[in-house]
Design a protein around this motif. Structure first.
Motif, PDB file in Angstrom:
ATOM      1  N   UNK A   1       0.786   3.308  -1.241  1.00 53.30           N
ATOM      2  CA  UNK A   1       0.736   3.960  -2.553  1.00 53.30           C
ATOM      3  C   UNK A   1      -0.282   5.092  -2.496  1.00 53.30           C
ATOM      4  N   UNK A   2      -0.368   5.852  -3.572  1.00 53.81           N
ATOM      5  CA  UNK A   2      -1.315   6.960  -3.613  1.00 53.81           C
ATOM      6  C   UNK A   2      -0.632   8.284  -3.344  1.00 53.81           C
ATOM      7  N   UNK A   3      -1.421   9.294  -3.039  1.00 51.40           N
ATOM      8  CA  UNK A   3      -0.900  10.637  -2.809  1.00 51.40           C
ATOM      9  C   UNK A   3      -0.181  10.703  -1.462  1.00 51.40           C
ATOM     10  N   UNK A   4       0.953  11.404  -1.445  1.00 48.37           N
ATOM     11  CA  UNK A   4       1.735  11.523  -0.214  1.00 48.37           C
ATOM     12  C   UNK A   4       0.930  12.209   0.893  1.00 48.37           C
ATOM     13  N   UNK A   5       0.201  13.256   0.536  1.00 49.46           N
ATOM     14  CA  UNK A   5      -0.575  13.973   1.549  1.00 49.46           C
ATOM     15  C   UNK A   5      -1.630  13.061   2.176  1.00 49.46           C
ATOM     16  N   UNK A   6      -2.259  12.221   1.360  1.00 55.31           N
ATOM     17  CA  UNK A   6      -3.254  11.275   1.882  1.00 55.31           C
ATOM     18  C   UNK A   6      -2.607  10.279   2.836  1.00 55.31           C
ATOM     19  N   UNK A   7      -1.400   9.823   2.482  1.00 52.00           N
ATOM     20  CA  UNK A   7      -0.680   8.883   3.353  1.00 52.00           C
ATOM     21  C   UNK A   7      -0.314   9.559   4.669  1.00 52.00           C
ATOM     22  N   UNK A   8       0.114  10.823   4.603  1.00 52.92           N
ATOM     23  CA  UNK A   8       0.458  11.571   5.816  1.00 52.92           C
ATOM     24  C   UNK A   8      -0.781  11.732   6.702  1.00 52.92           C
ATOM     25  N   UNK A   9      -1.906  12.047   6.085  1.00 54.29           N
ATOM     26  CA  UNK A   9      -3.154  12.215   6.846  1.00 54.29           C
ATOM     27  C   UNK A   9      -3.563  10.893   7.497  1.00 54.29           C
ATOM     28  N   UNK A  10      -3.445   9.800   6.741  1.00 55.62           N
ATOM     29  CA  UNK A  10      -3.791   8.487   7.289  1.00 55.62           C
ATOM     30  C   UNK A  10      -2.865   8.128   8.449  1.00 55.62           C
ATOM     31  N   UNK A  11      -1.570   8.479   8.315  1.00 56.75           N
ATOM     32  CA  UNK A  11      -0.629   8.215   9.407  1.00 56.75           C
ATOM     33  C   UNK A  11      -1.034   9.000  10.649  1.00 56.75           C
ATOM     34  N   UNK A  12      -1.388  10.257  10.446  1.00 48.84           N
ATOM     35  CA  UNK A  12      -1.796  11.117  11.565  1.00 48.84           C
ATOM     36  C   UNK A  12      -3.044  10.572  12.253  1.00 48.84           C
ATOM     37  N   UNK A  13      -3.949  10.012  11.452  1.00 44.74           N
ATOM     38  CA  UNK A  13      -5.200   9.470  11.982  1.00 44.74           C
ATOM     39  C   UNK A  13      -5.053   8.032  12.472  1.00 44.74           C
ATOM     40  N   UNK A  14      -3.840   7.479  12.341  1.00 46.65           N
ATOM     41  CA  UNK A  14      -3.568   6.094  12.706  1.00 46.65           C
ATOM     42  C   UNK A  14      -4.410   5.113  11.889  1.00 46.65           C
ATOM     43  N   UNK A  15      -4.651   5.454  10.622  1.00 45.62           N
ATOM     44  CA  UNK A  15      -5.421   4.565   9.745  1.00 45.62           C
ATOM     45  C   UNK A  15      -4.614   4.151   8.513  1.00 45.62           C
ATOM     46  N   UNK A  16      -3.306   4.414   8.514  1.00 48.09           N
ATOM     47  CA  UNK A  16      -2.482   4.076   7.350  1.00 48.09           C
ATOM     48  C   UNK A  16      -2.347   2.563   7.229  1.00 48.09           C
ATOM     49  N   UNK A  17      -2.759   2.038   6.079  1.00 49.03           N
ATOM     50  CA  UNK A  17      -2.606   0.611   5.820  1.00 49.03           C
ATOM     51  C   UNK A  17      -1.247   0.373   5.201  1.00 49.03           C
ATOM     52  N   UNK A  18      -0.500  -0.540   5.781  1.00 44.34           N
ATOM     53  CA  UNK A  18       0.822  -0.835   5.237  1.00 44.34           C
ATOM     54  C   UNK A  18       1.128  -2.303   5.450  1.00 44.34           C
ATOM     55  N   UNK A  19       2.103  -2.781   4.716  1.00 45.58           N
ATOM     56  CA  UNK A  19       2.600  -4.140   4.894  1.00 45.58           C
ATOM     57  C   UNK A  19       4.088  -4.092   4.606  1.00 45.58           C
ATOM     58  N   UNK A  20       4.813  -5.034   5.155  1.00 49.57           N
ATOM     59  CA  UNK A  20       6.250  -5.047   4.940  1.00 49.57           C
ATOM     60  C   UNK A  20       6.529  -5.592   3.548  1.00 49.57           C
ATOM     61  N   UNK A  21       7.003  -4.725   2.649  1.00 48.31           N
ATOM     62  CA  UNK A  21       7.288  -5.126   1.271  1.00 48.31           C
ATOM     63  C   UNK A  21       8.751  -4.815   0.976  1.00 48.31           C
ATOM     64  N   UNK A  22       9.523  -5.860   0.787  1.00 54.06           N
ATOM     65  CA  UNK A  22      10.936  -5.665   0.451  1.00 54.06           C
ATOM     66  C   UNK A  22      11.119  -5.683  -1.050  1.00 54.06           C
ATOM     67  N   UNK A  23      12.110  -4.948  -1.508  1.00 51.06           N
ATOM     68  CA  UNK A  23      12.525  -5.034  -2.895  1.00 51.06           C
ATOM     69  C   UNK A  23      13.368  -6.294  -3.018  1.00 51.06           C
ATOM     70  N   UNK A  24      12.992  -7.151  -3.938  1.00 45.67           N
ATOM     71  CA  UNK A  24      13.878  -8.261  -4.285  1.00 45.67           C
ATOM     72  C   UNK A  24      14.310  -7.928  -5.694  1.00 45.67           C
ATOM     73  N   UNK A  25      15.476  -7.389  -5.796  1.00 41.25           N
ATOM     74  CA  UNK A  25      15.883  -6.884  -7.096  1.00 41.25           C
ATOM     75  C   UNK A  25      17.336  -7.156  -7.378  1.00 41.25           C
ATOM     76  N   UNK A  26      17.654  -7.047  -8.636  1.00 39.14           N
ATOM     77  CA  UNK A  26      19.051  -7.086  -9.052  1.00 39.14           C
ATOM     78  C   UNK A  26      19.279  -5.781  -9.794  1.00 39.14           C
TER      79      UNK A  26
END
Length: 124
Positions: free
Chosen positions: A89-114
């Protein structure tokens, strides 16, 4: 240098979308080392959910970042050999920067929806 790579982020405005399939657009970021730039924006209008992984891969994206996504979409990205980062979550640019720096925190979150008849997602 590793050379340039591209990632796609499901966005609503300038923020990471909480739901991959219902985002306003996909922003493609080009990353070279720790330098990031927005390469292009793909509007998510009338795109078939099933076609999105191939579309993003065709634009050179090696990874997709989103809040959550359904298991079908996740499997299609896996089949396309793309890296999937959810729970972001958060700003896309911040997520891109974190990915580039290999510091992006993520977890596998599936939508359970109808879906109701207007195809809106209802989280339980």
């Amino acid at each position: 240098g590793i050379g340039m790579k591209k990632i796609a982020i499901a966005c609503d405005g300038d923020a990471v979308s909480s739901h991959f399939g219902h985002c306003e657009q996909f922003q493609i970021y080009a990353i070279e080392g720790e330098t990031i730039q927005l390469a292009e924006t793909i509007r998510n209008e009338g795109l078939e959910h099933g076609s999105i992984p191939a579309l993003l891969a065709a634009h050179g994206a090696e990874a997709i970042i989103a809040g959550r996504m359904g298991q079908g979409a996740y499997q299609r990205f896996m089949d396309s050999h793309m890296i999937v980062k959810t729970g972001v979550s958060g700003k896309a640019l911040s997520a891109a920067q974190a990915y580039a720096n290999d510091t992006l925190e993520s977890e596998l979150v599936f939508c359970t929806h109808r879906y109701d008849e207007t195809h809106h997602c209802h989280h339980q």
